[in-house]
Write an enzyme that holds these catalytic residues in place. Sequence first.
Site, PDB file in Angstrom:
ATOM      1  N   ALA A   3       0.846  -1.198   0.000  1.00 50.13           N
ATOM      2  CA  ALA A   3       0.000   0.000   0.000  1.00 50.13           C
ATOM      3  C   ALA A   3       0.875   1.238   0.000  1.00 50.13           C
ATOM      4  CB  ALA A   3      -0.916   0.015   1.224  1.00 50.13           C
ATOM      5  N   ASP A   4       0.380   2.270  -0.660  1.00 47.59           N
ATOM      6  CA  ASP A   4       1.039   3.569  -0.614  1.00 47.59           C
ATOM      7  C   ASP A   4       0.331   4.512   0.353  1.00 47.59           C
ATOM      8  OD1 ASP A   4       3.267   4.042  -2.952  1.00 47.59           O
ATOM      9  OD2 ASP A   4       1.885   2.425  -3.407  1.00 47.59           O
TER      10      ASP A   4
END
Length: 386
Positions: A257-258
């Site tokens: 995930a960013d």
Amino acid sequence: MVALTSIRTSEGKLEIVDQLLLPHTTEFIEIKTVEDAFDAIKAMKIRGAPAIASLAALAVADHLSRGLGSSPFPDWLGGVPALKEHVDGVLSYLYTARPTAVNLGAATRRLTKTLQAAIDAGKDPREIAQALVAEAKEIDAEDVGRNKQMAKHGGEWLVERVKSGGGSGAQLNVMTVCNTGSLATSGYGTALGLITYLHETGQLQRAFYTQSTPYHQGSRLTAYELKSLKIPSTMLCDSMVGSLFQHHDIHGIAVGADRIARNGDTANKIGTYNAAVLAARHGIPFIVVAPVSTVDLDVADGAGIPIEQRPPIEACLVRGALHPPTLDADGKKQQATVMVTPEGLEGIYNPSFDVTPASLITAIVTEKGVAVKKDGEDVFDLTPVV
């Protein structure tokens, strides 16, 4: 097994591996200035939210260390106000390199907090700079340990999930998207770390990974890491995910995930949402693996996550080694960038990330544990894992 690295420091030198040249050429480039770090992040010579944060922090540490070691001191070390103005400017500049990756913002905010705490404690400019250097190095050093923790949490959760459904919990097949291993972090990885953990504990049968176009982080980087680690794996085109789920027994999807919003909505490499929709259709657990620093409690849901739009030309180009292989004068494989589309296309949609709704995510894993949704709910309570 041979572990890869995205960043290395030795004898006062900060270097990154140029990921645009991988897997055919392994070339380290020196990061001499804050501007070099900004360029490396912006141009995706280094990528992966944790690795970006580590490089930014280490670039700040290197910049301040150079100032402390110079004679005479630079003007920005001449007084506390000058130092604060300078450091605030450097941190703000680095933060703009890639806006979606919240880890970068978490690192810059942490350094800002350290700066203010040192000022409030009445320290002089030299002491303040030293405190910032120590904190910046700690940001990088923490990454490997927490990656191993979350990989273990996620791997054990998936094994138990499969067992609860009547499976043995062994010989698992797990698919991932993009690249979330040592090249995307300071070591071991997040989602790819989960796969590595299952392999190390004898519970993985095979890893599957998408090519992850248009930058091919999967076919270039994840393939390279899995091969280096000798983990059995299979590559597939992004458009083949549905077919894979129809014809193969896949036990889980693990992605990085960013940025994760407060309700669990998750921004990650473009194509993650597609995989999540298909996983839901086929009843396959969809797991997000990311450090606490990726969770942005200030953003209520995915609608508040800024999505970076990459230059349109990037979707038209592919870079790789010439085939059949051709060596240059230094014995390195010659590489080339080619255009695969007609020239002058007017309409090109090229977001770097998409947002997967919490309703499609089965579990969110951090170094503090595993969060799942309560029965009947479509959003997460992430309090226990942040």
